[in-house]
Each structure stands twice: as structure tokens, then as C-alpha cells.
Design an enzyme around this catalytic site. Structure first.
Site, short mmCIF file in Angstrom:
data_model
loop_
_atom_site.label_atom_id
_atom_site.label_comp_id
_atom_site.label_asym_id
_atom_site.label_seq_id
_atom_site.Cartn_x
_atom_site.Cartn_y
_atom_site.Cartn_z
CG ASN A 64 34.48 64.75 36.29
OD1 ASN A 64 34.37 65.97 36.27
ND2 ASN A 64 33.83 63.97 35.44
CG HIS A 75 27.68 49.83 49.37
ND1 HIS A 75 26.50 50.44 49.74
CD2 HIS A 75 28.12 49.17 50.48
CE1 HIS A 75 26.25 50.17 51.01
NE2 HIS A 75 27.20 49.39 51.48
CG HIS A 81 31.69 45.90 55.95
ND1 HIS A 81 32.37 47.00 56.43
CD2 HIS A 81 30.38 46.27 55.93
CE1 HIS A 81 31.51 47.98 56.67
NE2 HIS A 81 30.30 47.55 56.39
CG HIS A 209 26.25 43.51 58.13
ND1 HIS A 209 25.18 44.31 58.43
CD2 HIS A 209 26.75 43.98 56.97
CE1 HIS A 209 25.04 45.23 57.50
NE2 HIS A 209 25.99 45.06 56.59
#
Lengths: 257, 257
Positions: A64, A75, A81, A209
Site C-alpha cells: 500500500n 503522534h 512544531h 505547547h
């Protein structure tokens, strides 16, 4: 007997940590499929079949292709990020992805309030019962929302997608203050949570974050099966797909009880 | 002294295995980038930038999408890749991906002959020096070709791509006989190799794949840094991206010396 005592003093701690490693493996990872949950504005996982079945030469063959956003399903958020110059996915030291871990269960509060923010008081309450979080720990947060995965309406607060759905996100997260407290006082290696983001759904500044990633502390998101872990006494191994210059990526995360 | 002897008999093996776990971590994974090597007919890795830079709200943000074939870069072949009804990527038990490992170095022969096939004699030669491969081991093969990665011409034998390039593939691999011998006599958990395929480049029947995968033994391909491992006395942790119904997928594989 004195000699025996000295031998045991040296050997028993080693034996103790070895017992941990030989314990039960728990997979903390959701499978990737078309059901996988993604940020409402992100490209979703798509598997494309290339081959499946017997070949002319007599052997079976299946293969695939797939495409996905880095940030979906179980994740990692690499520091880059949310931090200019932070580590990319391939740059995170393995030592920061493997180690002794604790689980802080706030599900009693978070399941009653989908906008719940984990506070410094929650950390101190945990320590009052379990002892101080060891320096260099990996800290996992159980909000209880993991049991809703992959039901978007319950897990994210909305099953809508697109930019207009962002304001409708409701799920618990870590406060920036608690994130900073863990970094400054406990020198944690990494955090993980059983929601779509380490910041709560209603965040607009992504302050947790920023607090974590500017200090090169990565976050594991959409972590599964946290209800199968004790409060402490286990190790975590979190190995992301090694994407050069990646801001995150699919993560296989397991615990050893 | 008799008591001491008994205590040591119980504790020393535990201490020994613990020392291993606390040892050096070695990343056996190539990064994914546009340089990653893929089968000559397979879709290559492609990263697409979605965001990178300061946002209007004052925080930095970067994110990407990517697409890839399951079988490229450092990856796993799940048993279903070459066996109808074999385990898919998400179904491989974690216990088969983690464990004591050995490295069999055939680079002296393989670097002189890019069509080299690792034989049962190679396995027996290794055992004559290092002792029997323990039941349930993970077996890694060092052909020496790892040092050529990502130079397609040297690593694969051709830098051409497409169906016509398949016949031009030249790199060493494991013979089907040696694969079967390891399964039958040593009950191995998994194999790994520092080439693009566990079968050699000139294979047309993929007999090693078939021998392994019909027995639910997965293979790790394009493994990196095998020159940094000893012949034995280390553990491997090989965690693939958990693709539901996948025939393989990106693999993060590490060793603990």
C-alpha cells in the site's frame, strides 16, 4: 554476613529495575485507518492499495501507499512544531523518548468538564499520594477522553471539520503553568495525553505547547490505553517515525509494566 | 558462603540483563527525506510544508503532510506482505518486535559479491565463534551495504527507476534455506538487514520473504548503523507505525547495547 550484605546492596537495585523491564508490554497506540482522528483542519490518513493477491509467479503479495498529516492519530509533536529552532522529529534524542514514567489521572474532573485545565495543584495532589515525580520522568496525563476515541463528537467536541470547527473543540488539556512547573522543578523529558492536543480544545494561544517546546520537551498526543497503566512504576518507549525536518509524526508508544 | 552463593546465583543473571538495558542507545534508522531509498517501482517519500513561521497570534508554528509507500526507507515487512492471511502491521505482537538480538556480519563476502546469498554455513560459522543463537532471538544481517545508503547506484545496483530497473538490482540477501533453518531450529522472532530487501536484488521468487512471512516472521529492511553493534549481547526494539491492515510501514528501530 557482612560480605553478603555488601553484595546484596550492589545487586538488589539492578535486579529491581530488571524486573520492570521484563514485565507486561502495553501498546499505547491507536491504529492508523480512515477512522483515525485528526485536527479539524488537517489532512486525514488515507491508505491506497497498490497490490493484494496471488501474483503470476505464484507467490502472494500485498502493498500500500499512504498519505497523512504529521499531526493525527497517535503522534508526536516535535519541539519545532511550536518553537523556532526547536528540535525536529529526527533530532529528538532517543534518551528523551525512553524512560521511567508516571501517569497522572485527572479523569474524575475532566470527564465532568470538557474544558478542564490540568493545574499545578493536580500535580501536587498526585505527589502527595505517590511521592515526588523523579527528575527526568515522562509524564502521561489521563483525562479519560481516550475511551471516546475515535468518536469525534465525544473526543473532540465536534464532528465538524474545517476552519469553522476550531472554535467548537472541547476537550481537556494541560495548563501552561503546570507545564512550566514540571520543566523547571522536575526536569521532565516528555509529556503525553489521551486527547488530540496537549493544550485544551478552547486554547487560542497554545500556551502549553509553547511552554514545552521552547524548552525542547516533546508531547505525545492521542495516546491510547492509559487506563491500563498504574500511577507509577512503569517505563515508556516512544519511537516516532524518523522524519527529517519533521514537526511531528506518527508515534508508536508502548509501556513496560 | 553457601548462602551467599545461592543469593548470587539468583541475582547475578538479573543484574546482567539490567546492565544491558541501561546501556548505550543506538539508532538503527535512516531518516525519511527526499533522499530515502525506495523499491524502484514504489512511490517515494514526499514531505509537503503546510505552515512554517510566526503566526498572527504571536506564536511560531510549523506543520507538514507527507506521502509514501509502506516499503521504503527503514521499514518493516509485515507477514501479510508475502503471505495470505499473515499478520498485518498492526497485528504483529509487540513481543516479536522487542528482544535479545544477534548480528551476523557477512560483509567480507557480500562487499565482494553484490549477488551474495547468506547461507546456512554462514549461520553455523557465526555459531562456531559466538555460541548458539538463543531461541526467540532477533537476527540482524550486516552485509556492509549500509554504508552506501542513500547512494542508489551503489546500494541498489542501479539509480534507474521503474519496472525495467528491477532486473538491474544487485545487492546481497538472505537465502530461503537459511531463513527456514533459523525459523525451524532457532525459533527466531524477526530478521533485519542493511539492504533494501531480505531477498537479494536478483531474486524473482522472493523465496526468503515467503519462507519468513508464511511463518509470521517479519523483516526489517534498510536498517542503519549495524557497524555500531557487537555480534551479540544487545537488545533490539523495533516499533513500526501502527497501520491497520498494513503490509508494512515506516519503522523506528533501535538497539540497547
Amino acid at each position: 554476613m557482612k560480605k553478603l550484605f555488601i553484595y546484596l546492596l550492589i545487586l538488589l537495585p539492578l535486579a529491581g529495575s530488571s524486573q520492570q523491564r521484563n514485565g507486561e508490554l502495553v501498546d499505547l497506540t491507536h491504529s492508523f485507518s480512515q477512522e483515525s482522528l485528526y485536527w479539524v483542519t488537517a489532512k486525514q490518513f488515507k491508505l491506497e492499495e497498490v497490490a493484494k493477491g496471488e501474483t503470476e509467479k505464484g507467490y502472494y503479495y500485498s502493498a500500500n501507499n499512504f498519505e497523512t498529516a504529521e499531526h493525527g492519530g497517535t503522534h508526536i509533536d516535535a519541539p519545532i512544531h511550536f518553537a523556532a529552532g526547536g528540535q525536529s522529529t529526527d533530532e529528538i534524542p532517543l534518551e528523551n523518548l525512553i524512560g521511567d514514567a508516571v501517569k497522572i489521572d485527572v479523569s474524575d474532573k475532566a470527564l465532568k468538564d470538557p474544558d478542564y485545565l490540568i493545574s499545578i495543584a493536580d500535580l501536587k495532589d498526585w505527589e502527595a499520594v505517590n511521592g515526588e515525580i523523579a527528575t527526568g520522568s515522562i509524564v502521561l496525563f489521563q483525562t479519560g477522553f481516550g475511551k471516546y476515541y475515535p468518536d469525534a463528537k465525544k473526543y473532540l467536541g465536534t464532528e465538524e471539520r474545517g476552519p469553522d470547527a476550531v472554535a467548537k473543540l472541547h476537550f481537556p488539556g494541560l495548563s501552561a503553568e503546570a507545564a512550566s512547573w514540571l520543566i523547571e522543578n522536575r526536569k521532565i523529558k516528555a509529556v503525553g495525553i489521551d486527547t488530540a492536543s496537549i493544550d485544551y480544545g478552547q486554547s487560542t494561544d497554545f500556551a502549553a505547547h509553547v511552554a514545552l517546546m521552547t524548552q525542547n520537551v516533546p508531547a505525545f498526543e492521542n495516546v491510547a490505553n492509559l487506563d491500563r497503566l498504574p500511577a507509577k512504576g512503569f517505563r515508556v518507549i516512544a519511537l516516532p517515525m524518523k522524519i527529517k525536518d519533521g514537526s511531528g509524526g506518527p508515534l508508536r508508544i508502548i509501556a513496560i509494566k
